[in-house]
Design an enzyme around this catalytic site. Structure first.
Site, PDB file in Angstrom:
ATOM      1  N   THR A  39       0.169  -1.072   0.440  1.00  0.00           N
ATOM      2  CA  THR A  39       0.093  -0.071  -0.218  1.00  0.00           C
ATOM      3  C   THR A  39       0.880   1.409  -0.430  1.00  0.00           C
ATOM      4  O   THR A  39       0.980   2.659  -0.611  1.00  0.00           O
ATOM      5  CB  THR A  39      -0.702  -0.272   1.184  1.00  0.00           C
ATOM      6  OG1 THR A  39      -1.536  -1.023   1.750  1.00  0.00           O
ATOM      7  CG2 THR A  39      -2.111   1.078   1.168  1.00  0.00           C
ATOM      8  N   HIS A  77      -8.505  -7.295   2.717  1.00  0.00           N
ATOM      9  CA  HIS A  77      -6.777  -7.281   3.089  1.00  0.00           C
ATOM     10  C   HIS A  77      -7.207  -8.699   3.072  1.00  0.00           C
ATOM     11  O   HIS A  77      -8.149  -9.136   4.140  1.00  0.00           O
ATOM     12  CB  HIS A  77      -6.634  -6.718   3.742  1.00  0.00           C
ATOM     13  CG  HIS A  77      -5.002  -6.198   3.991  1.00  0.00           C
ATOM     14  ND1 HIS A  77      -4.739  -7.774   4.645  1.00  0.00           N
ATOM     15  CD2 HIS A  77      -4.024  -5.343   3.792  1.00  0.00           C
ATOM     16  CE1 HIS A  77      -3.002  -7.264   5.015  1.00  0.00           C
ATOM     17  NE2 HIS A  77      -2.687  -5.996   3.891  1.00  0.00           N
TER      18      HIS A  77
HETATM   19  C1  GP9 Z   1      -2.187  -0.685   6.862  1.00  0.00           C
HETATM   20  C2  GP9 Z   1      -2.938  -0.655   5.235  1.00  0.00           C
HETATM   21  C3  GP9 Z   1      -2.773  -2.114   4.490  1.00  0.00           C
HETATM   22  O1  GP9 Z   1      -2.532   0.498   6.198  1.00  0.00           O
HETATM   23  O2  GP9 Z   1      -2.547   0.113   4.133  1.00  0.00           O
HETATM   24  O3  GP9 Z   1      -1.216  -2.323   4.521  1.00  0.00           O
HETATM   25  P1  GP9 Z   1      -0.501  -3.506   2.836  1.00  0.00           P
HETATM   26  O4  GP9 Z   1      -0.118  -5.060   3.687  1.00  0.00           O
HETATM   27  O5  GP9 Z   1      -1.674  -3.261   1.648  1.00  0.00           O
HETATM   28  O6  GP9 Z   1       0.859  -2.851   2.312  1.00  0.00           O
HETATM   29 MN    MN Z   2      -2.904  -2.758   0.377  1.00  0.00          MN
END
Ligand code: GP9
Ligand code: MN
Length: 417
Positions: free
Chosen positions: A82, A197
């Site tokens: 992300t 996620h």
């Molecule tokens: C965590 C969210 C998810 O704050 O941005 O992170 P990722 O594991 O997808 O990099």
């Molecule tokens: Mn992410």
């Protein structure tokens, strides 16, 4: 001492894309809402899973008169996931090939999109209901000049409103729009979603479609959480309308990176009904991208091959902000000079004709192996792109660059040594 900047600057200047003045400034002065769609991949958009529509609201947007939809858009993230996508969108540079640039280079000088919009009188902020230090965001956001970070402490997490990694996306969007009503206008908000996620868990009441039926629980649940994400985006649009913010805003949404890794190839092959070759794996790096401008009536499906690195120049130009002096590597997708050439962080690349993956050159149309000469001219260029980006970041070279004038500050730097 910054001397490497001369070559980098020549490269950036010679690859620059002129704005398309038919669309330049069409969103000028509007609030900017950029939504990071967690783990959302293009393979679920406009598709069904066992007869169930996975993304009904987004599907409508792909046909909407006020929406540009990009089906041939790729993520370009590395290990920083992300945060890498955030880095790309803000800076128009690639993330690093090693660790997350949010950790390794948070002390650098940047000329972020945030900084540019601050200069245009925008109130800039990021909204994400997680601990502020995750991905080192609190530190990096200072380097990017973000006015305010609405982290988990800015959200109320009521009983039953959290799942998986934290606050569910629907209450997240509702509370985020609530925050927007209090903001100074115009504002630039980046909203980072979380529910879709890994490991893709949902409470029963949020499961709007059944699971898939493969040997991968991960892929099976993914369709459900993607369906929930779609619902949450619908709520975002409804809330913006209800609070009178919709008409004055431009909404950009992009998938941040893949959600289903190659560990699930067998299940993925079952769903797609084809073998997952390196060609297919590369094509699975497509993430959806939407640019929604209420009332614009210019919406269409833009087939152009493009990537996350193109978001910054594209968006700034829509806002009527010039980027001709910016040290960025992407290009405005609406520009006649935009080239259909997307480089992945690991060196794979895609053009309108070929996909290069696993050291094999594939015909983009058929997915069949094709003669190496079709890819050859791009192999070095792909490496060069990544290398110039790395050079800027590793050398903290934006210290030696005046983005107002386009001047290199190299002599000055040498003097102060
Ligand atoms: C965590 C969210 C998810 O704050 O941005 O992170 P990722 O594991 O997808 O990099
Ligand atoms: Mn992410």
């Amino acid at each position: 001492d910054g001397s490497e900047l001369v070559e980098v600057n020549n490269y950036v200047r010679s690859n620059q894309a002129e704005p398309n003045y038919e669309v330049f400034g069409t969103a000028e002065g509007k609030n900017v809402i950029v939504v990071s769609l967690e783990s959302l991949q293009t393979f679920v958009v406009n598709e069904e899973m066992n007869g169930e529509v996975v993304t009904p609201f987004l599907n409508e947007l792909t046909k909407d008169n006020d929406t540009y939809y990009f089906p041939n858009f790729y993520h370009q993230t590395g290990l920083g996931k992300t945060s890498d996508s955030e880095f790309i969108v803000e800076n128009g540079l690639y993330p690093l090939g090693g660790g997350a640039v949010f950790f390794t280079n948070s002390g650098n000088t940047y000329n972020s999109m945030t900084e540019k919009l601050n200069g245009k009188g925008y109130f800039t902020n990021v909204m994400h209901s997680n601990n502020k230090s995750f991905w080192n965001r609190d530190i990096m956001y200072n380097a990017l000049d973000v006015d305010k970070f609405y982290d988990v402490d800015s959200y109320e997490v009521a009983d039953g409103d959290a799942v998986n990694w934290g606050l569910k996306d629907i209450p997240f969007f509702k509370q985020s729009v609530e925050h927007m009503t209090e903001m100074q206008k115009p504002f630039y908000s980046r909203l980072i979603t979380l529910t879709n996620h890994y490991p893709f868990h949902l409470d029963e009441e949020d499961q709007l479609i059944p699971e898939y039926d493969s040997n991968s629980g991960t892929l099976n649940r993914y369709f459900q959480t993607a369906r929930y994400m779609d619902e949450s985006v619908k709520v975002l649009f409804e809330e913006l309308k209800a609070k009178g913010l919709y008409e004055d805003s431009i909404i950009v949404m992009y998938g941040d990176h893949y959600g289903i890794s190659e560990n699930h190839n067998e299940a993925m092959a079952q769903y797609l009904e084809k073998e997952i070759t390196p060609f297919e794996s590369a094509q699975l790096q497509r993430v959806p991208m939407f640019i929604h401008i209420p009332g614009s009536d210019q919406g269409k499906v833009v087939e152009e091959v493009s990537g996350q690195i193109d978001i910054r120049p594209t968006l700034l130009h829509l806002l009527g902000v010039e980027t001709s002096k910016d040290m960025q590597l992407g290009a405005d997708v609406f520009s006649k000079d935009h080239e259909e050439f997307v480089v992945f962080r690991d060196g794979r690349f895609v053009t309108d004709k070929v996909v290069y993956a696993g050291n094999v050159c594939y015909d983009k149309e058929t997915g069949e192996e094709t003669e190496a000469e079709a890819c050859a001219p791009y192999i070095e260029r792909a490496a060069e792109e990544l290398e110039y980006s790395d050079t800027i970041i590793n050398g903290d070279l934006l210290r030696f660059y005046d983005e107002k004038t386009g001047n290199l500050l190299i002599d000055e730097a040498a003097e102060t040594k």
